[in-house]
Design an enzyme around this catalytic site. Structure first.
Site, PDB file in Angstrom:
ATOM      1  CE  LYS A 101      -3.704   1.839   2.739  1.00  0.00           C
ATOM      2  NZ  LYS A 101      -4.668   1.543   4.024  1.00  0.00           N
ATOM      3  CE  LYS A 122      -6.331   1.875  -0.634  1.00  0.00           C
ATOM      4  NZ  LYS A 122      -6.876   2.003   0.540  1.00  0.00           N
TER       5      LYS A 122
HETATM    6 ZN   LIG Z   1      -5.481   2.389   8.284  1.00  0.00          ZN
END
Ligand SMILES: [Zn+2]
Length: 326
Positions: free
Chosen positions: A198, A251
């Protein structure tokens, strides 16, 4: 007659009709691979549009049921739930309360739609008063103390009917810790979808309005990844696989297609890509201005994510795509 030499490669031959283009298309995207995010807010009869994300709403459970029902009608079967609780505190205790917003939502949704897949986001940032993803000590995230809270949250979600747990906070060791906890509490078969890589991204802006999870101080750069790094993403993913992740996620999606593509050739478990709020809102805004065609831009971007190697895509366009591609 013509003095042009014979052209051997006429690649246009296979592009000459719709049927041929479809027959030779290397990537197909179907609604079967899409996951629709739902923001659930405490209260009744709430349907407030998120200003920065047109057509996406914060919904109370009663209205979330209607939204899910309309998505099911067009063929969407997988959902990921985010909670917007009534109250927040230092340790995000409503994240693991039996009457927490997502716990209540899981029970209600399962009652009405037992056959759909409900993935629950697992993180503290939506529930903590400071907006960070775990326990804060001296203005820093205490990684190991956070693991304990996440285990509590996971068990609470599992007990209330979650079909898959998706840890999103980039907390080190979280997959191993969750796997151990779930296995020892009767949830050996509950899969973990890890937000393995992420990135600290500017494309999350609209989501923070949606989930009301803007950090009160600082940012998340200490625990999310630098957008310059790819090897590090591969390392994160391999760690998560070795800790027992069933699906790994990258992501955002659009600015990280190279990462997805590299993983496609390296790993042998499903890859999820999260096409985030900023990716959605850019298309919506440009199309509102009349600068791009929304439908074809949506199709092209989702297809590019699939072509890069994502097996499944979390997208705010899930319902629109399904509507337009019956
Ligand atoms: Zn978070």
């Amino acid at each position: 007659m013509s003095d042009i030499k014979n052209i051997i490669f006429r690649n246009q031959r296979l592009r000459s009709s719709e049927v041929l283009r479809s027959l030779t298309s290397e990537t197909k995207l179907s609604k079967d691979y899409l996951i629709f995010p739902i923001f659930i807010k405490a209260g009744n009869n709430i349907k407030s549009e998120i200003k920065s994300m047109p057509d996406i709403y914060q919904l109370s459970i009663d209205n979330a049921l209607k939204e899910i029902s309309s998505a099911i009608d067009v063929g969407i079967k997988s959902f990921i739930l985010f909670g917007i609780p009534d109250n927040k505190d230092e340790i995000g205790s409503s994240a693991f309360a039996n009457d927490g917003i997502i716990q209540q939502a899981l029970r209600e949704i399962k009652k009405h739609f037992p056959d759909i897949l409900l993935i629950t986001d697992l993180c503290m940032c939506e529930y903590t008063s400071h907006g960070h993803c775990g326990v804060i000590k001296n203005k820093n995230l205490d990684n190991d103390a956070t693991l304990k809270l996440l285990n509590k949250q996971a068990l609470s979600l599992a007990n209330n009917g979650a079909d898959m747990i998706a840890p999103s906070g980039m907390i080190d060791g979280v997959v191993e810790s969750l796997r151990y906890c779930l296995d020892h509490n009767g949830f050996k078969n509950l899969p973990i979808l890890s937000y393995s890589a992420k990135y600290a991204s500017s494309f999350y802006g609209p989501f923070r309005e949606a989930a009301e999870s803007e950090p009160e101080f600082g940012d998340r750069k200490k625990y999310q990844m630098h957008s310059a790094n790819k090897k590090e993403a591969i390392k994160e993913v391999l760690h998560d696989i070795s800790e027992g992740a069933d699906i790994v996620m990258i992501k955002p999606a659009l600015s990280y297609l190279d990462v997805i593509n590299e993983l496609k050739n390296k790993i042998h478990i499903p890859i999820a890509a999260y096409s985030v709020s900023g990716e959605y809102s850019m298309i919506k805004a440009a199309s509102k201005m009349g600068w791009i065609d929304e439908k074809s831009a949506m199709n092209e971007i989702l297809l590019s994510i699939k072509r890069a190697g994502a097996d499944m895509i979390i997208t705010y366009f899930a319902k629109d795509f399904a509507k337009n591609n019956k």
